[in-house]
Design a protein around this motif. Structure first.
Motif, short mmCIF file in Angstrom:
data_model
loop_
_atom_site.label_atom_id
_atom_site.label_comp_id
_atom_site.label_asym_id
_atom_site.label_seq_id
_atom_site.Cartn_x
_atom_site.Cartn_y
_atom_site.Cartn_z
N GLY A 13 -4.57 -32.55 30.74
CA GLY A 13 -5.73 -32.03 30.04
C GLY A 13 -5.37 -31.24 28.81
N MET A 14 -4.27 -31.63 28.14
CA MET A 14 -3.79 -30.92 26.95
C MET A 14 -3.78 -31.87 25.76
N GLY A 15 -3.72 -31.28 24.58
CA GLY A 15 -3.51 -32.06 23.39
C GLY A 15 -2.02 -32.38 23.24
N ILE A 16 -1.71 -33.41 22.47
CA ILE A 16 -0.32 -33.83 22.30
C ILE A 16 0.52 -32.73 21.67
N PRO A 17 0.08 -32.06 20.59
CA PRO A 17 0.92 -31.00 20.02
C PRO A 17 1.21 -29.86 21.00
N ASP A 18 0.20 -29.44 21.76
CA ASP A 18 0.41 -28.37 22.74
C ASP A 18 1.38 -28.82 23.83
N TYR A 19 1.24 -30.07 24.27
CA TYR A 19 2.13 -30.60 25.30
C TYR A 19 3.58 -30.61 24.81
N ILE A 20 3.80 -31.14 23.60
CA ILE A 20 5.16 -31.21 23.06
C ILE A 20 5.72 -29.80 22.86
N LEU A 31 2.90 -43.48 23.81
CA LEU A 31 1.98 -43.73 24.92
C LEU A 31 2.36 -42.87 26.13
N LEU A 32 3.64 -42.71 26.36
CA LEU A 32 4.11 -41.88 27.47
C LEU A 32 3.71 -40.42 27.25
N VAL A 33 3.98 -39.90 26.05
CA VAL A 33 3.66 -38.51 25.73
C VAL A 33 2.15 -38.28 25.78
N SER A 34 1.38 -39.18 25.20
CA SER A 34 -0.07 -38.99 25.18
C SER A 34 -0.65 -39.11 26.59
N GLY A 35 -0.09 -40.01 27.41
CA GLY A 35 -0.55 -40.13 28.79
C GLY A 35 -0.25 -38.87 29.60
N ASN A 36 0.95 -38.33 29.42
CA ASN A 36 1.31 -37.09 30.12
C ASN A 36 0.41 -35.94 29.68
N LYS A 68 5.04 -27.03 24.46
CA LYS A 68 5.40 -26.41 25.74
C LYS A 68 6.64 -27.07 26.35
N ARG A 69 6.74 -28.39 26.22
CA ARG A 69 7.92 -29.07 26.77
C ARG A 69 9.19 -28.65 26.04
N VAL A 70 9.12 -28.56 24.73
CA VAL A 70 10.31 -28.24 23.94
C VAL A 70 10.75 -26.79 24.15
N THR A 71 9.79 -25.89 24.25
CA THR A 71 10.15 -24.47 24.38
C THR A 71 10.41 -24.05 25.82
N GLY A 72 10.18 -24.94 26.76
CA GLY A 72 10.47 -24.63 28.17
C GLY A 72 9.40 -23.80 28.85
N ARG A 73 8.26 -23.65 28.23
CA ARG A 73 7.17 -22.91 28.86
C ARG A 73 6.60 -23.74 30.01
N PRO A 74 6.03 -23.09 31.00
CA PRO A 74 5.48 -23.86 32.12
C PRO A 74 4.25 -24.65 31.70
N LEU A 75 4.17 -25.84 32.24
CA LEU A 75 3.01 -26.71 31.98
C LEU A 75 1.96 -26.44 33.04
N PRO A 76 0.69 -26.67 32.70
CA PRO A 76 -0.34 -26.50 33.72
C PRO A 76 -0.16 -27.53 34.83
#
Length: 113
Positions: free
Chosen positions: A36-43, A26-31, A45-53
């Motif tokens: 405005g991202m999908g869960i796989p894209d969010y994870i 729920l935390l990951v999906s809410g973030n 970007k977070r794991v690889t250290g790329r900047p988030l929108p």
């Protein structure tokens, strides 16, 4: 004409399955939804250290932030005037009452949201 082949580095060929608790999900999906991202894209970007929108702010929230900023500015001005003894107690009381009313209005708007 067929689409050109991608390089091996740009292919998403490896799949990783992750188990998580319901609260973590729920935390990951809410973030992800907030950004405005999908869960796989969010994870990814977070794991690889790329900047988030940047977080998307609704127009209503933007209006509330601007109003809070104005109230803070008014409080700073009142404080400065009271420290410099350049105030009339009656006018200062009226200004503080107006600020108090605006703060209560903003609080009720936030609670109703």
């Amino acid at each position: 004409m067929a689409r050109p082949k991608k390089d091996i580095e740009s292919l998403k060929a490896i799949r990783v399955n992750v188990r998580m608790t319901v609260n973590d999900y729920l935390l990951v999906s809410g973030n992800a939804a907030t950004l405005g991202m999908g869960i796989p894209d969010y994870i990814r970007k977070r794991v690889t250290g790329r900047p988030l929108p940047r977080t998307k702010i609704t127009p209503e929230d933007r209006r509330l932030f601007v109003e809070l900023s104005r109230i803070g500015n008014n409080i700073n001005q009142l404080t400065k005037n009271s420290h410099l003894r350049m105030h009339s107690p009656k006018i200062l009381h009226q200004q503080l009452a107006e600020l108090r009313r605006m703060l209560h209005e903003l609080k009720s708007n936030i609670k109703n949201k």
